[in-house]
Design an enzyme around this catalytic site. Sequence first.
Site, mmCIF file in Angstrom:
data_model
loop_
_atom_site.group_PDB
_atom_site.id
_atom_site.type_symbol
_atom_site.label_atom_id
_atom_site.label_comp_id
_atom_site.label_asym_id
_atom_site.label_seq_id
_atom_site.Cartn_x
_atom_site.Cartn_y
_atom_site.Cartn_z
ATOM 1 N N GLU A 104 0.827 -1.202 0.000
ATOM 2 C CA GLU A 104 0.000 0.000 0.000
ATOM 3 C C GLU A 104 0.867 1.260 0.000
ATOM 4 O OE1 GLU A 104 -3.928 -1.650 2.263
ATOM 5 O OE2 GLU A 104 -2.387 -0.766 3.507
ATOM 6 N N CYS A 124 3.340 8.428 1.319
ATOM 7 C CA CYS A 124 3.900 7.499 2.296
ATOM 8 C C CYS A 124 4.171 6.184 1.552
ATOM 9 C CB CYS A 124 2.879 7.321 3.419
ATOM 10 S SG CYS A 124 3.452 6.228 4.703
ATOM 11 N N CYS A 136 6.819 -6.634 7.777
ATOM 12 C CA CYS A 136 7.997 -6.184 8.528
ATOM 13 C C CYS A 136 8.346 -7.244 9.564
ATOM 14 C CB CYS A 136 7.730 -4.858 9.221
ATOM 15 S SG CYS A 136 9.188 -4.227 10.090
ATOM 16 N N CYS A 144 7.076 -4.547 16.145
ATOM 17 C CA CYS A 144 6.739 -3.562 17.181
ATOM 18 C C CYS A 144 5.319 -3.862 17.647
ATOM 19 C CB CYS A 144 6.851 -2.140 16.629
ATOM 20 S SG CYS A 144 8.529 -1.766 16.076
ATOM 21 N N CYS A 163 2.013 -2.067 16.033
ATOM 22 C CA CYS A 163 2.010 -1.805 14.587
ATOM 23 C C CYS A 163 1.321 -2.936 13.820
ATOM 24 C CB CYS A 163 3.453 -1.640 14.110
ATOM 25 S SG CYS A 163 3.602 -1.498 12.324
ATOM 26 N N CYS A 192 -0.908 5.932 9.638
ATOM 27 C CA CYS A 192 0.353 5.305 10.023
ATOM 28 C C CYS A 192 0.120 4.002 10.761
ATOM 29 C CB CYS A 192 1.092 6.192 11.010
ATOM 30 S SG CYS A 192 2.062 7.416 10.252
HETATM 31 N N1 SAH Z 1 9.659 0.810 10.070
HETATM 32 C C1 SAH Z 1 9.824 2.210 10.099
HETATM 33 C C2 SAH Z 1 8.930 2.936 9.127
HETATM 34 C C3 SAH Z 1 7.526 2.452 8.991
HETATM 35 S S1 SAH Z 1 6.451 2.737 10.342
HETATM 36 C C4 SAH Z 1 9.651 2.743 11.508
HETATM 37 O O1 SAH Z 1 9.220 1.992 12.356
HETATM 38 O O2 SAH Z 1 9.997 3.898 11.728
HETATM 39 C C5 SAH Z 1 6.121 4.483 10.244
HETATM 40 C C6 SAH Z 1 5.717 5.112 11.553
HETATM 41 O O3 SAH Z 1 4.406 4.686 11.962
HETATM 42 C C7 SAH Z 1 6.630 4.751 12.692
HETATM 43 O O4 SAH Z 1 6.945 5.838 13.496
HETATM 44 C C8 SAH Z 1 5.791 3.766 13.454
HETATM 45 O O5 SAH Z 1 6.241 3.607 14.753
HETATM 46 C C9 SAH Z 1 4.433 4.370 13.329
HETATM 47 N N2 SAH Z 1 3.345 3.454 13.670
HETATM 48 C C10 SAH Z 1 3.333 2.111 13.548
HETATM 49 N N3 SAH Z 1 2.157 1.611 13.967
HETATM 50 C C11 SAH Z 1 1.394 2.654 14.353
HETATM 51 C C12 SAH Z 1 0.069 2.773 14.842
HETATM 52 N N4 SAH Z 1 -0.709 1.711 14.984
HETATM 53 N N5 SAH Z 1 -0.394 4.011 15.129
HETATM 54 C C13 SAH Z 1 0.386 5.094 14.926
HETATM 55 N N6 SAH Z 1 1.649 5.043 14.450
HETATM 56 C C14 SAH Z 1 2.152 3.835 14.168
HETATM 57 FE FE1 SF4 Z 2 8.239 -2.572 11.354
HETATM 58 FE FE2 SF4 Z 2 5.970 -1.444 12.163
HETATM 59 FE FE3 SF4 Z 2 8.071 -1.557 13.812
HETATM 60 FE FE4 SF4 Z 2 8.141 0.100 11.675
HETATM 61 S S1 SF4 Z 2 6.749 0.223 13.418
HETATM 62 S S2 SF4 Z 2 9.762 -1.320 12.384
HETATM 63 S S3 SF4 Z 2 6.969 -1.143 10.194
HETATM 64 S S4 SF4 Z 2 6.928 -3.325 12.996
#
Ligand code: SAH
Ligand code: SF4
Length: 380
Positions: free
Chosen positions: A106, A119, A126, A130, A133, A352
């Site tokens: 996406e 974006c 991934c 985290c 996420c 995000c």
């Molecule tokens: N992997 C990279 C880039 C992709 S995630 C990273 O982690 O930075 C992009 C951003 O979205 C990151 O700051 C991530 O922590 C945030 N993010 C992930 N899941 C989210 C959620 N459910 N709500 C808000 N932000 C989120």
């Molecule tokens: Fe991966 Fe989501 Fe963590 Fe970014 S926030 S490193 S996309 S698991």
Amino acid sequence: MTSPQPNTAAPAEAAKRVNLFNLDLAAMQYYFASVGEKPFRAQQVIKWIHQQGIRDLDAMTNLSKSLRDTLKQTTCMDIPEIALEHASKDGTYKWLLRLKEGNCIEAVYIPEGDRGTLCVSSQVGCALNCSFCATGAQGFNRDLSTAEIIGQVWQAQHSLLKNGLGKVTNVVMMGMGEPLLNFDNVLRAMNLMVNDFAYGLSKYKVTLSTSGLVPKMYELRDKSDVALAVSLHAPNDELRNELVPLNKKYPLKVLLQACKDYFKDKTGKRYVTMEYVMLDGVNDTPTHARQLITILQGIPAKVNLIPFNPFPNTKYKRSSPEAIDRFRQILMKSGLNTMTRKTRGDDIDAACGQLAGDFKDRTRRRERNEKAAIDGHSRT
Ligand code: SAH
Ligand code: SF4
């Protein structure tokens, strides 16, 4: 700017065509030199493809007929194709893009005034898991090629321009995946974003977001000039270990030193954006805000508070607007430039951390999570 070694196949092998979308300017020059052509052909072809949005070699009229014929036999221009386009009420667009093997990724476009931010995803899923996420919860399938990364920009830009809907002025590598785990392909794609013959975006307007892969942050500093965002999310190691498991490998001390070093020898005053997802009762108290101020002392940083975007089966809740505002006020009072990110595209799951695509998870994380939920354990 440097470029990774070009990944060009022998042009004589028709079966192994060179995908022109995989090549940044340096790689394209190398390619043309390897087939006995002048390097300026690279600029011409990059302009046709990325500036003009042309994928038909016959339309590239400043190339000789014989060169076009050679390119037809030895190259291709493969990028993900648009499977679905969603428009949100607030002007946000989300494209579901189909990859060759059938998986989907996406990309999201967010217009705001005279700015249009795209974006972009760097991986299918991934691996970093985290805990807040949606992409991480889905598991990992594979890295995207340069063509698949820049192809998202190409598709968005030319679809927006064709329909008079705007233009990409900013790119954030904040879609699916950890961009620094797919370094070479991401670097080549970002080189194209900032190249004047391609998209010509300012280095201040292309941002790579990382969850904190420290050695690669130093490599990025040496090889590129783009802006950096770091997914901090917690002001101490104990909490960050829980939210961003990569912290166990690269804890706050080394991560923050890397942030301090990132723009050190660069011209102009530049700031690392610290992303901080606001999770109700988890990381959003005044105590957390004060800890954050302490650890960010001496680091050229600004803070971006991201209201948590929920997804099915998550254990987290979004902080209240009052908690977010209180947190922001505390940081601002200490002199830290702090913004709260507006949530956009809520009605089309385009915010995000909500990008999930549609792919086969090679890590089988989804299955494991479902089993853990049934067994009454927490997610892994
Ligand atoms: N992997 C990279 C880039 C992709 S995630 C990273 O982690 O930075 C992009 C951003 O979205 C990151 O700051 C991530 O922590 C945030 N993010 C992930 N899941 C989210 C959620 N459910 N709500 C808000 N932000 C989120
Ligand atoms: Fe991966 Fe989501 Fe963590 Fe970014 S926030 S490193 S996309 S698991």
